[in-house]
Design a protein around this motif. Sequence first.
Motif, PDB file in Angstrom:
ATOM      1  N   VAL A   5       0.854  -1.186   0.000  1.00 16.20           N
ATOM      2  CA  VAL A   5       0.000   0.000   0.000  1.00 16.20           C
ATOM      3  C   VAL A   5       0.891   1.237   0.000  1.00 16.20           C
ATOM      4  O   VAL A   5       1.782   1.366   0.841  1.00 16.20           O
ATOM      5  CB  VAL A   5      -0.914   0.006   1.243  1.00 16.20           C
ATOM      6  CG1 VAL A   5      -1.718   1.292   1.307  1.00 16.20           C
ATOM      7  CG2 VAL A   5      -1.832  -1.209   1.222  1.00 16.20           C
ATOM      8  N   GLU A   6       0.666   2.129  -0.947  1.00 18.43           N
ATOM      9  CA  GLU A   6       1.497   3.318  -1.042  1.00 18.43           C
ATOM     10  C   GLU A   6       1.211   4.313   0.073  1.00 18.43           C
ATOM     11  O   GLU A   6       2.125   4.899   0.660  1.00 18.43           O
ATOM     12  CB  GLU A   6       1.285   3.992  -2.409  1.00 18.43           C
ATOM     13  CG  GLU A   6       1.799   3.164  -3.584  1.00 18.43           C
ATOM     14  CD  GLU A   6       1.662   3.894  -4.903  1.00 18.43           C
ATOM     15  OE1 GLU A   6       1.254   5.097  -4.881  1.00 18.43           O
ATOM     16  OE2 GLU A   6       1.941   3.298  -5.950  1.00 18.43           O
ATOM     17  N   LYS A   7      -0.070   4.512   0.371  1.00 17.05           N
ATOM     18  CA  LYS A   7      -0.446   5.475   1.410  1.00 17.05           C
ATOM     19  C   LYS A   7      -1.587   4.891   2.228  1.00 17.05           C
ATOM     20  O   LYS A   7      -2.652   4.595   1.691  1.00 17.05           O
ATOM     21  CB  LYS A   7      -0.855   6.812   0.788  1.00 17.05           C
ATOM     22  CG  LYS A   7      -1.159   7.885   1.828  1.00 17.05           C
ATOM     23  CD  LYS A   7      -1.516   9.199   1.159  1.00 17.05           C
ATOM     24  CE  LYS A   7      -1.804  10.273   2.201  1.00 17.05           C
ATOM     25  NZ  LYS A   7      -2.173  11.582   1.569  1.00 17.05           N
ATOM     26  N   LEU A   8      -1.374   4.736   3.520  1.00 14.39           N
ATOM     27  CA  LEU A   8      -2.377   4.143   4.389  1.00 14.39           C
ATOM     28  C   LEU A   8      -3.519   5.115   4.681  1.00 14.39           C
ATOM     29  O   LEU A   8      -3.302   6.317   4.859  1.00 14.39           O
ATOM     30  CB  LEU A   8      -1.754   3.720   5.715  1.00 14.39           C
ATOM     31  CG  LEU A   8      -0.745   2.566   5.691  1.00 14.39           C
ATOM     32  CD1 LEU A   8      -0.164   2.370   7.086  1.00 14.39           C
ATOM     33  CD2 LEU A   8      -1.405   1.273   5.211  1.00 14.39           C
ATOM     34  N   THR A   9      -4.733   4.568   4.727  1.00 17.59           N
ATOM     35  CA  THR A   9      -5.876   5.329   5.224  1.00 17.59           C
ATOM     36  C   THR A   9      -5.768   5.384   6.736  1.00 17.59           C
ATOM     37  O   THR A   9      -5.657   4.348   7.393  1.00 17.59           O
ATOM     38  CB  THR A   9      -7.198   4.651   4.829  1.00 17.59           C
ATOM     39  OG1 THR A   9      -7.230   4.445   3.422  1.00 17.59           O
ATOM     40  CG2 THR A   9      -8.387   5.492   5.263  1.00 17.59           C
ATOM     41  N   VAL A  10      -5.798   6.569   7.288  1.00 17.00           N
ATOM     42  CA  VAL A  10      -5.597   6.703   8.733  1.00 17.00           C
ATOM     43  C   VAL A  10      -6.929   6.770   9.455  1.00 17.00           C
ATOM     44  O   VAL A  10      -7.960   7.128   8.872  1.00 17.00           O
ATOM     45  CB  VAL A  10      -4.754   7.954   9.065  1.00 17.00           C
ATOM     46  CG1 VAL A  10      -3.395   7.875   8.394  1.00 17.00           C
ATOM     47  CG2 VAL A  10      -5.482   9.226   8.640  1.00 17.00           C
ATOM     48  N   LEU A  11      -6.901   6.427  10.725  1.00 17.18           N
ATOM     49  CA  LEU A  11      -8.094   6.514  11.563  1.00 17.18           C
ATOM     50  C   LEU A  11      -8.615   7.941  11.595  1.00 17.18           C
ATOM     51  O   LEU A  11      -7.825   8.887  11.661  1.00 17.18           O
ATOM     52  CB  LEU A  11      -7.772   6.057  12.982  1.00 17.18           C
ATOM     53  CG  LEU A  11      -7.584   4.557  13.205  1.00 17.18           C
ATOM     54  CD1 LEU A  11      -6.800   4.315  14.496  1.00 17.18           C
ATOM     55  CD2 LEU A  11      -8.941   3.859  13.262  1.00 17.18           C
ATOM     56  N   PRO A  12      -9.932   8.126  11.549  1.00 19.35           N
ATOM     57  CA  PRO A  12     -10.482   9.483  11.647  1.00 19.35           C
ATOM     58  C   PRO A  12     -10.052  10.152  12.944  1.00 19.35           C
ATOM     59  O   PRO A  12      -9.999   9.511  14.005  1.00 19.35           O
ATOM     60  CB  PRO A  12     -11.995   9.254  11.630  1.00 19.35           C
ATOM     61  CG  PRO A  12     -12.179   7.918  10.990  1.00 19.35           C
ATOM     62  CD  PRO A  12     -10.982   7.116  11.383  1.00 19.35           C
ATOM     63  N   SER A  13      -9.723  11.424  12.864  1.00 17.19           N
ATOM     64  CA  SER A  13      -9.264  12.153  14.038  1.00 17.19           C
ATOM     65  C   SER A  13     -10.171  13.348  14.277  1.00 17.19           C
ATOM     66  O   SER A  13     -11.157  13.563  13.573  1.00 17.19           O
ATOM     67  CB  SER A  13      -7.812  12.606  13.852  1.00 17.19           C
ATOM     68  OG  SER A  13      -7.700  13.432  12.704  1.00 17.19           O
ATOM     69  N   GLY A  14      -9.841  14.122  15.274  1.00 15.31           N
ATOM     70  CA  GLY A  14     -10.644  15.284  15.600  1.00 15.31           C
ATOM     71  C   GLY A  14     -11.508  15.033  16.817  1.00 15.31           C
ATOM     72  O   GLY A  14     -11.469  13.951  17.425  1.00 15.31           O
ATOM     73  N   PRO A  15     -12.318  15.988  17.194  1.00 17.58           N
ATOM     74  CA  PRO A  15     -13.149  15.850  18.386  1.00 17.58           C
ATOM     75  C   PRO A  15     -14.205  14.768  18.215  1.00 17.58           C
ATOM     76  O   PRO A  15     -14.680  14.508  17.100  1.00 17.58           O
ATOM     77  CB  PRO A  15     -13.792  17.229  18.542  1.00 17.58           C
ATOM     78  CG  PRO A  15     -13.760  17.822  17.164  1.00 17.58           C
ATOM     79  CD  PRO A  15     -12.502  17.300  16.536  1.00 17.58           C
ATOM     80  N   LEU A  16     -14.572  14.136  19.320  1.00 17.24           N
ATOM     81  CA  LEU A  16     -15.624  13.131  19.300  1.00 17.24           C
ATOM     82  C   LEU A  16     -16.962  13.776  18.959  1.00 17.24           C
ATOM     83  O   LEU A  16     -17.267  14.883  19.413  1.00 17.24           O
ATOM     84  CB  LEU A  16     -15.724  12.434  20.654  1.00 17.24           C
ATOM     85  CG  LEU A  16     -14.525  11.590  21.098  1.00 17.24           C
ATOM     86  CD1 LEU A  16     -14.735  11.115  22.531  1.00 17.24           C
ATOM     87  CD2 LEU A  16     -14.318  10.418  20.166  1.00 17.24           C
ATOM     88  N   ALA A  17     -17.745  13.080  18.159  1.00 24.07           N
ATOM     89  CA  ALA A  17     -19.095  13.561  17.866  1.00 24.07           C
ATOM     90  C   ALA A  17     -19.986  13.331  19.077  1.00 24.07           C
ATOM     91  O   ALA A  17     -19.678  12.506  19.952  1.00 24.07           O
ATOM     92  CB  ALA A  17     -19.652  12.827  16.650  1.00 24.07           C
ATOM     93  N   HIS A  18     -21.086  14.040  19.127  1.00 24.25           N
ATOM     94  CA  HIS A  18     -22.028  13.839  20.229  1.00 24.25           C
ATOM     95  C   HIS A  18     -22.768  12.514  20.029  1.00 24.25           C
ATOM     96  O   HIS A  18     -23.410  12.307  18.995  1.00 24.25           O
ATOM     97  CB  HIS A  18     -23.030  14.986  20.294  1.00 24.25           C
ATOM     98  CG  HIS A  18     -24.140  14.732  21.270  1.00 24.25           C
ATOM     99  ND1 HIS A  18     -23.928  14.693  22.644  1.00 24.25           N
ATOM    100  CD2 HIS A  18     -25.467  14.466  21.077  1.00 24.25           C
ATOM    101  CE1 HIS A  18     -25.076  14.432  23.252  1.00 24.25           C
ATOM    102  NE2 HIS A  18     -26.022  14.299  22.327  1.00 24.25           N
ATOM    103  N   ILE A  19     -22.650  11.634  20.987  1.00 26.29           N
ATOM    104  CA  ILE A  19     -23.373  10.359  20.978  1.00 26.29           C
ATOM    105  C   ILE A  19     -24.409  10.424  22.102  1.00 26.29           C
ATOM    106  O   ILE A  19     -24.049  10.610  23.265  1.00 26.29           O
ATOM    107  CB  ILE A  19     -22.440   9.161  21.206  1.00 26.29           C
ATOM    108  CG1 ILE A  19     -21.330   9.123  20.156  1.00 26.29           C
ATOM    109  CG2 ILE A  19     -23.231   7.867  21.205  1.00 26.29           C
ATOM    110  CD1 ILE A  19     -21.789   8.832  18.748  1.00 26.29           C
TER     111      ILE A  19
END
Length: 598
Positions: free
Chosen positions: A68-82
Amino acid sequence: MVPLLRRWLFYAVLATAILFILIRAAYTFNGPHIPHRRHTKSPIERLVHPGIWAPKFKWSNVASRHPVEKLTVLPSGPLAHIPQIQHDFETESRERRSEREARLAAVLEAFEHSWDGYKKNAWMQDEVAPVSGECHNGFGGWAATLVDSLDTLWIMGLRADFEVAVSAIRRIDFTTTPLDELNIFETTIRHLGGLLSAYDVSGQKYKVLLDKATELGHMLYVAFDTPNRMPMTRWDWKNAALGGPQQAARNSLLAEVGLSLEFTRLSQLTGDNKWYDAIARIMDVFEDSQSRTKIPGLWPVFLDTKHADFTRDTTFSIGGMADSHYEHFPKQHLMLGGRSEQYRNMYSSALDSAKANIFFRVLNPENKQLLLAGTIKRHTSLHINLIPEAQHLTCFAGGMVALAAKVFSQPHELSTARQLLDGCLWAYDSMPSGIMPESFHAAPCKEAADENCTWTDAKWFSAIINPATTKKKYSDVDETPEVIESKAHATIKAAKLVPGFTRIVDSRYLLRPEAIESLFVLYRITGDHTLQDKAWNMFQSISIATKTPIAYAGITDVTELDSKWIDTMESFWTAETLKYFYLMFSKPDVISLDDYVL
């Protein structure tokens, strides 16, 4: 001088003889050829030819043929409201607490009986045979019951057994297996899932659990090393270890292609995005194809992973071979903290299509609002048949819809979830054993409207002798009412049918967890204490029918009060079924749905 020389000669001959014996022993134990270190070509020789010396093989060192040339990374940023998921439970009365704790103790006793049977008869093997006491090793020979049940041991407070099991985990060798072909899906959910869940519920204090999960994760990752990065779901691991070419199959099962939860969690815990990347690529194909399948919104049971074409097949179901794909959507949304809308969007489209095509109202004598999930066969755009075959495996749907209703703020869907649960509870209550069969056909209502779903014997009889149906109406039956009734009564007697059932396809019960899982989720979400009573009735029926002197066994025929045992106890009995029964009668804050993704 001569005696001394003779003595030395004697010792020399004795030493030579001992050396010869040791060489023969090594020859016999290790095989016919023990080459010198410099003759060893690679560590994989140790796997293919165990007698050959080699450094310890590591799956993480296998070179990728399709990197794989470029890995898809885990989504980052603030947690959404659950939104809050669990019900705000009131303080229970002394009487209810006493009743709950007695039921809890009964479930714990059932688990301990099962665990003792496994320890005494099949320790470090995949499964115990609960009738004969023999061992089954169909899941790599990697102690599937032990690994899969680790979190249950912790949750039930069996810490001594947990410590022993964790120590035993160190001896499992994920570099090799006696099996020629490995089922990637089963290995992922039983072994990888078992290790990761135990690591989390035990407070991440046992590093060996994450280490072994990572070791296994490196192995599973190699199954994705194909030209289009689609997985080899039934995997020739030796070929892959030797660097041989591999490509995904033209016919892969829907449930076996999406492995989102375990791979996502492994990336989260290790900080290595490669596992998340592996499933993110697949989910992008799912998302892209969702509106282009033969039943838009749903995916067919069989997928062409070789060409990454998820649109061709014409059979659609959320049951066996498809179930976990849909189940994971709201759970994956939770796992990612709501940082991606992908899983919400796919779930919403899938639910709308399932409600329109797969869920069907059940004709029943009490005229209850019951839903079951069937199978769709699409012949043409104008010829789409509903096969009203319900499976125990589809009973997860009530819990899935209820969880999603809370997570995605869709309170109106809680009624859909309850009707799906009630459909499965009705199937349990209808059987003489009190246990739902593996699969059966039910009489679907002609229309979903209440006024068209009123019970009459004539409607039931018509459905029995004329099972072919569409979503909207039965085909006309060209028989007199008297002939219909006569034929129906003959079928009812021969097939041991009860009102509302039109055919028993598979009368077994295999200790499955789907119904009690949905019961548990609905209870924790709604706070309806009557569901605890329904769960207790279910547990008693199962315990009476399946308990053996060694452990618990599946049964051959739920239509009989005294059914024969099946000599298998799959790991999900202790890992899931009994765990959900235990949580059903635990305090609500034990493994809260607001804290864990199950």
